[in-house]
Each structure stands twice: as structure tokens, then as C-alpha cells.
Design a protein around this motif. Structure first.
Motif, mmCIF file in Angstrom:
data_model
loop_
_atom_site.group_PDB
_atom_site.id
_atom_site.type_symbol
_atom_site.label_atom_id
_atom_site.label_comp_id
_atom_site.label_asym_id
_atom_site.label_seq_id
_atom_site.Cartn_x
_atom_site.Cartn_y
_atom_site.Cartn_z
ATOM 1 N N ARG A 202 28.549 44.845 20.889
ATOM 2 C CA ARG A 202 29.661 43.547 20.744
ATOM 3 C C ARG A 202 31.028 43.929 20.555
ATOM 4 O O ARG A 202 31.201 44.811 19.436
ATOM 5 C CB ARG A 202 28.858 42.537 19.946
ATOM 6 C CG ARG A 202 27.796 41.944 20.848
ATOM 7 C CD ARG A 202 27.479 40.836 20.901
ATOM 8 N NE ARG A 202 28.290 39.436 20.170
ATOM 9 C CZ ARG A 202 27.980 38.265 21.406
ATOM 10 N NH1 ARG A 202 27.852 38.332 22.536
ATOM 11 N NH2 ARG A 202 29.156 37.598 21.108
ATOM 12 N N PRO A 203 31.995 43.575 20.966
ATOM 13 C CA PRO A 203 32.917 44.047 20.408
ATOM 14 C C PRO A 203 33.678 42.881 19.353
ATOM 15 O O PRO A 203 33.195 42.374 18.878
ATOM 16 C CB PRO A 203 34.169 43.521 21.851
ATOM 17 C CG PRO A 203 33.749 42.839 22.552
ATOM 18 C CD PRO A 203 32.111 42.875 21.782
ATOM 19 N N TYR A 204 35.005 44.077 18.795
ATOM 20 C CA TYR A 204 35.237 43.784 17.408
ATOM 21 C C TYR A 204 36.695 43.830 17.075
ATOM 22 O O TYR A 204 36.977 44.725 17.599
ATOM 23 C CB TYR A 204 34.351 44.370 16.173
ATOM 24 C CG TYR A 204 34.315 45.297 15.555
ATOM 25 C CD1 TYR A 204 35.501 46.109 15.095
ATOM 26 C CD2 TYR A 204 33.075 46.039 16.391
ATOM 27 C CE1 TYR A 204 34.712 48.237 15.576
ATOM 28 C CE2 TYR A 204 32.820 47.610 15.987
ATOM 29 C CZ TYR A 204 33.809 48.421 15.900
ATOM 30 O OH TYR A 204 33.926 49.560 15.406
ATOM 31 N N MET A 205 36.935 43.610 16.159
ATOM 32 C CA MET A 205 39.069 43.518 16.416
ATOM 33 C C MET A 205 39.840 44.576 15.355
ATOM 34 O O MET A 205 40.380 45.609 15.679
ATOM 35 C CB MET A 205 39.998 42.595 15.655
ATOM 36 C CG MET A 205 40.286 41.163 16.170
ATOM 37 S SD MET A 205 40.868 39.755 15.458
ATOM 38 C CE MET A 205 42.264 40.181 15.082
ATOM 39 N N GLN A 206 38.619 45.234 14.399
ATOM 40 C CA GLN A 206 39.026 46.111 13.348
ATOM 41 C C GLN A 206 37.358 46.355 12.689
ATOM 42 O O GLN A 206 37.052 45.882 12.140
ATOM 43 C CB GLN A 206 40.157 45.593 12.173
ATOM 44 C CG GLN A 206 40.429 46.481 11.364
ATOM 45 C CD GLN A 206 41.032 45.983 10.373
ATOM 46 O OE1 GLN A 206 41.249 44.811 10.259
ATOM 47 N NE2 GLN A 206 41.655 47.361 9.623
ATOM 48 N N VAL A 377 33.352 44.403 9.966
ATOM 49 C CA VAL A 377 34.121 43.965 10.547
ATOM 50 C C VAL A 377 35.104 43.053 10.669
ATOM 51 O O VAL A 377 34.513 41.973 9.825
ATOM 52 C CB VAL A 377 33.420 44.081 12.277
ATOM 53 C CG1 VAL A 377 33.018 45.095 12.323
ATOM 54 C CG2 VAL A 377 32.681 42.887 12.491
ATOM 55 N N ASN A 378 36.488 42.783 11.461
ATOM 56 C CA ASN A 378 36.721 41.959 11.320
ATOM 57 C C ASN A 378 36.574 42.160 12.806
ATOM 58 O O ASN A 378 37.085 41.966 13.677
ATOM 59 C CB ASN A 378 38.367 41.931 11.011
ATOM 60 C CG ASN A 378 38.964 40.684 11.165
ATOM 61 O OD1 ASN A 378 39.051 39.747 11.214
ATOM 62 N ND2 ASN A 378 40.524 41.248 11.373
ATOM 63 N N SER A 379 36.371 40.478 13.030
ATOM 64 C CA SER A 379 35.114 40.246 14.201
ATOM 65 C C SER A 379 36.305 39.294 15.605
ATOM 66 O O SER A 379 37.757 39.404 14.830
ATOM 67 C CB SER A 379 34.198 39.122 14.748
ATOM 68 O OG SER A 379 34.846 37.509 13.888
ATOM 69 N N LEU A 380 36.138 39.256 16.690
ATOM 70 C CA LEU A 380 37.596 39.012 17.659
ATOM 71 C C LEU A 380 37.865 36.902 16.613
ATOM 72 O O LEU A 380 39.303 36.726 17.192
ATOM 73 C CB LEU A 380 36.337 38.564 18.567
ATOM 74 C CG LEU A 380 36.283 39.490 19.375
ATOM 75 C CD1 LEU A 380 35.486 39.841 20.576
ATOM 76 C CD2 LEU A 380 37.367 40.928 19.546
#
Length: 595
Positions: A202-206, A377-380
Motif C-alpha cells: 500500500r502506498p504512503y507519503m514518506q 511511514v507518514n501515511s497518505l
């Protein structure tokens, strides 16, 4: 849908033609019973499929229908507290439907589609209530649901949504997971649930560096070999050394917001223990049942081997979903060796060239794909979340040089090696302090300095003492302890105090099962203080037998089980006894030296 037919069957691997238009990893329904399968190889005119259910009785010529979508999990409220198999079939619901045995082709919705959840609309970044016309983005939180008393479930815009403005929004109310609660200007529906492919991260920001330890309540881990939130760890050990029990203890007591426990290829009675124990355990953080923040995936050794291969991906996908809400999630994978054995069996049936010990050549790649989905992570939605992965490894005969252990060491930074001799001596957790290591010690040092400033110093002193004791034990085996000088025999004595009074921890003891950080450091500090003062007295001429006869020595060893976490200040009383008894020895032998 694309239709083909079976031309060959090899256990859980089948070969079909007519599926040239399908994609790799597309889900298929196999045979008249519509068994769930997945395309894992495409050749001209032939697709290779692994079947996730028992395919006994399947025959050549039956239909194979491709759904033209990858294997995906349904993510939404209702996941927590549920036990699934490797492909997200809820086992309790299937038992109530058809009985105790899984039937080929049996289907049950992964989430309860009839239950109505109380949805509370959220606010946007400016503090205004979410409504029609609110700007959105993938991961945007549109509201919350109280999933369990311990878990607040955030309903997020799915990462695949392309629209950037809400066209309609239903607002707060009661909805099922199938109800549409919002639409975008591109007429995309947003529901309380969403689907996500298990093999895709799953994608995340950073992705951020790790800074905070995952506090487990186990002294040997938290103080000596810490794991960070967002880190990866392996617990290798032979049969009976305590891999499962160590993971159970971490799952019970660690300070993660959510636990995902994956029973991958292990005995069914181990998952039964989890099901029986976890509902009875009181979560020390919430005072409620531990099952209110736990998801279980059971793919035991008597279940189809192909589903074992996908169960790890299912578990990490569930963990990433809750990570995106801003939670710290811990995954227990028991065990990755059984998962690797499933890869080996499937690879053999596909007639692939074997690598070392028969494992497929892509074993390191698959291990990396799993462990690298961990992280902080920093999530979306702009929240900080983490996934910590703790994988058990079961090397045959306890041989750490076998491929799964060696390749796992390449992708993890925390190695808790279980020692057969410690396990045989009933020393639990049987984590050996010589072979184990943690590369997270420097990262979490700042956290420890804020909470317990003595951690770094006393940790290195104790580890150095244990290493000296190991070297001295080699001499003792040859010539006996009497040949050593008093100062070196003191090292053997204090090392035993560290082992018995600090490293050993009884999970059946209500006081000792969980140890807070303050108590952990206080115990180790007083043991090392005992060592320094005893060494000084020996240099003044005191015999070791006098030091061993001090009553405070036994008091120190018993602190772990006599002083509760809420009365750590009582350790000061033991420190007072140490000052008194050591002071008397110091005065006695200082006078004798002066004379």
C-alpha cells in the motif's frame, strides 16, 4: 471473464489452456466446485495455476474461469477480533455455516455485510466538517467507526480513487460495509470497505527512520536487543526452544496498537492456544480483552499448502491498512520456514530448477518482498504509522547455516537466536546473548535517554560481563573454577545473577510476566552495582565466599517476582540493604588492610 480448461493436474498446481488473455496473478475459479486459484505463470497456450483449496477429485477437462483481477483482501470495519484462513475466509463463520471441516469451494463474506456500523463524519484539514464539495485525495480520512472498544477505525478514501472532490456525501449515520457513503466528481463510489491486492504494498507519503522501541515487557529484548517500531526481527531456533511462546509473549504485552498473528504452517493446537488464551488476557494498556486489538490468520500444517504461501502477504496487507490510519502494528509470522517449504513444494511441482537445499532460486527475493513492507511511514492521510515484523524461523536441527535463516539475516536488523542449552535448562525466553544482536540500539538510544538515562551504560556493562563469563566458562571446563582468581570467579557469580534475576522471565508468574522499562533498568543497575562494590571489596582482601553469603544477593535475584510494576520504588529498599551489607564488609576489610 475468460474461460479455459484443465489439461494437467500436479497436486495444488494445475495447468490450463485458453487463458492467454489473463494477467499474471489473476484470480481464477477452478473446476465445477469453483476452487480459488491464482495464475502464477503464463506460457504460450498454457497457464500455470496454484489452487488455494483441497483439489482432490479435480479432473482434466473441467472449466477454469478467470476473474481478470488479482487476489485481493476486503478491508474495512469488522476485521479486528476475527480469525481468517490464508485467503481471508472467516473460519468461525464457515464453521457455523458448514461445520468443522473446510469444504472445497466453500465461500463466506470476509466482512459481515448485514451489520450496521455507526459512522461519524470527520473534518477536513481546516477543521470544517466533511460534506459534498470537500476536496479529497487518496488516503483522505472522511470519518471514523468505533470498531472495538480498543480500536477506532478510520474510513479513508481508497488509494485508487482518482477524483479530487466529493460529489455526494451521506454524512454520519448507520451503514453496512456495502453502502455507498460518498461519490466523487468522477462518479467513483466510496464505501466503508475497499479491496486491495495482497502482493502489492500500500502506498504512503514518506518512509521515515525508526526512533522508538517496540516495548515488549521482556527484559532481554527491551534492554539488550531492542526492536524499533517499524523494524524487522527474526526468532530462529530448533524444535522446542520457544519460538512460538516468545511470539505469544510479545503479542500479549508489546505496546503496539494492533496485533496481526499469522500461524503459517504450524500445528493447529498452537493456534488453538492463541484462540483460548487471547480473549482471557487483559490488555495492560486498555484493561480490556486482547482480542479487541488482534487479527488472527490461521493456515495450519493440515491446510492446503498453496494458501500457506499467500498467508504472509494477507497478514502484511491487513497490517498496512491499519498502519495507514496512524497505528503502530506488530506482525507475528510463525513461521517463515514453513512458508519457504511451501514455496519449495510448489516450485518442485512446477519443475523449476532447485537452488540450495531444494529451495527455489527466488527465495531471497520473496523474503525481501515480505520484510521490506515493514517500516515507519507518514501515511497518505498525514498520520505516522508503523509495521513491525517479527518472523519465526525453524531451521532443521537448529542449524542456523541453512538457507532460510541465512537469507532472512540479510533483510532483518534484529536477530534473537534461541539457544538449545538454555531451553533445556528451562531458561525462558531462551534468547542467547552471544549469537543475538540488534542494529536498532543506536536508533532507539534517544528514546531511552529520555526515559531511563542509564540504559546505554548499564546495557554495555552487562553484555561485556556476559561475554567475559563465556570465555571463563571455557577455562572452567578444562581446569575447574578453583583455579581462577577471586575477581574472575566473581564474574561467574554475577553472570548467574544476571541470567537468573534479569534475563530469565516467567510468563506464568503474574508479577514477572510483564516488566515495565523502569523496573527493567532498576534491576540491572542494582546487579551491576553489586558487582562493582563486590569487586572493590575483593581487592581489599575479602574472600568471595563472604560476598556469596550476603542475604542481599538473593534479594536482588528475587526482585523480578517480588516487586510489582506499580511499586518499583521499593527497589530502593533492596539498595539500602546492599549499602548496609556491603558497607560493613568494606569497613571490616579496610581495617584489616590497615593493620
Amino acid at each position: 471473464m475468460i474461460e479455459g480448461k484443465i489439461i494437467r493436474i500436479s497436486g495444488p498446481i494445475i495447468f490450463a489452456d485458453g487463458l492467454e488473455g489473463c494477467g499474471l496473478y489473476d484470480v481464477v475459479n477452478v473446476g465445477d466446485k469453483k476452487l480459488i486459484g491464482e495464475i502464477i505463470r503464463q506460457n504460450v497456450g498454457r497457464a500455470t495455476i496454484q489452487v488455494y483449496e483441497d483439489d482432490t477429485g479435480l479432473h482434466v477437462g473441467e472449466k477454469v474461469i478467470c476473474n481478470e483481477r488479482p487476489l485481493s483482501l476486503r478491508l474495512g470495519p469488522g476485521l479486528v477480533g476475527t480469525i481468517y484462513d490464508g485467503i481471508q475466509r472467516p473460519l468461525k463463520a464457515m464453521y457455523e455455516d458448514k461445520g468443522a471441516f473446510l469444504l472445497p469451494g466453500q465461500r463466506t463474506e470476509p466482512l459481515d455485510t448485514q451489520k450496521k456500523w455507526v459512522f461519524t463524519a470527520g473534518n477536513d484539514s481546516s477543521g470544517q466538517p466533511v460534506k459534498a464539495g470537500t476536496p479529497i485525495a487518496p488516503g483522505f480520512p472522511i470519518g471514523t467507526i468505533r470498531e472495538t472498544p480498543s480500536v477506532l477505525h478510520t474510513i479513508m478514501v481508497p488509494p485508487t480513487v482518482r477524483g479530487r472532490v466529493l460529489k455526494t456525501f451521506a454524512g454520519s449515520g448507520e451503514y453496512t460495509v456495502d453502502d455507498v457513503i460518498a461519490t466523487t466528481e468522477l462518479d467513483e463510489d466510496i464505501r466503508l470497505s475497499q479491496y486491495w491486492p495482497v502482493r502489492r504494498a500500500r502506498p504512503y507519503m514518506q518512509k521515515m527512520s525508526v526512533t522508538e522501541p517496540l516495548v515488549t515487557g521482556l527484559r532481554v529484548i527491551d534492554v539488550f536487543f531492542p526492536l524499533s517500531k517499524g523494524g524487522t526481527a527474526a526468532i530462529p531456533g530448533g524444535f522446542g526452544t520457544g519460538k512460538t511462546m516468545t511470539q505469544h509473549a510479545i503479542a500479549k504485552w508489546c505496546d503496539a496498537d494492533l496485533i496481526v498473528y499469522i500461524g503459517c504452517g504450524e500445528r493447529g493446537n498452537e493456534m488453538t492456544d492463541v484462540l483460548n488464551e487471547f480473549p482471557q488476557i487483559v490488555d495492560p494498556r486498555t484493561g480490556r480483552s486482547l482480542m479487541e486489538r488482534t487479527i488472527l490468520i490461521a493456515n495450519t500444517s493440515n491446510m492446503p499448502v498453496a494458501a500457506r504461501e499467500v498467508s504472509l502477504y494477507s497478514g502484511i496487507t491487513l497490517a498496512e491498512y491499519y498502519r495507514d490510519m496512524g497505528m503502530a502494528v506488530a506482525i507475528m509470522a510463525d513461521s517463515t520456514s514453513r512458508w519457504a517449504e511451501a514455496l519449495r513444494e510448489l516450485s518442485g511441482r512446477m519443475e523449476e530448477m532447485p537452488a540450495e537445499e531444494g529451495f527455489p532460486a527466488y527465495l531471497p527475493t520473496r523474503l525481501a518482498e515480505f520484510y521490506e513492507r515493514a517500516g515507519r511511514v507518514n501515511s497518505l492521510c498525514g498520520r505516522e504509522g508503523s509495521v513491525s515484523v517479527i518472523g519465526a524461523v525453524s531451521p532443521p536441527g537448529g542449524d542456523f547455516s541453512e538457507p532460510v535463516t541465512q537469507h532472512t539475516k540479510r533483510f532483518i536488523r534484529c536477530f534473537w537466536a534461541l539457544d538449545r542449552d538454555l531451553a533445556n535448562a528451562r531458561h525462558y525466553p531462551a534468547i542467547g546473548w552471544i549469537d543475538s544482536y540488534s542494529e536498532y540500539a543506536d536508533e532507539v538510544k534517544g528514546w531511552w535517554e529520555k526515559h531511563e538515562p542509564q540504559w546505554a551504560t548499564v546495557r554495555l556493562e552487562a553484555l561485556d560481563l556476559l561475554k567475559k563469563e563465556q570465555r571463563l566458562q571455557q577455562i572452567v571446563r578444562l581446569i575447574g573454577p578453583d583455579a581462577l582468581p577471586e575477581s574472575e570467579r566473581l564474574i561467574l557469580t554475577v553472570a548467574e545473577m544476571v541470567k537468573n534475576g534479569f534475563l530469565q522471565q516467567d510468563q506464568f508468574d503474574a508479577v514477572d510476566a510483564y516488566c515495565i522499562s523502569e523496573k527493567q533498568i532498576a534491576i540491572l543497575v542494582i546487579i551491576m552495582d553489586f558487582y562493582r562494590r563486590a569487586l572493590a571489596v575483593i581487592k581489599e582482601g575479602a574472600p568471595l565466599v563472604r560476598i556469596n553469603s550476603l542475604p542481599v544477593k538473593e534479594e536482588i535475584v528475587r526482585i523480578k517476582s517480588l516487586i510489582t510494576n506499580d511499586k518499583v520504588a521499593d527497589i530502593k529498599i533492596v539498595e539500602g540493604h546492599l549499602d548496609e551489607q556491603m558497607g560493613e564488609l568494606e569497613r571490616t576489610y579496610r581495617k584489616a588492610g590497615a593493620v
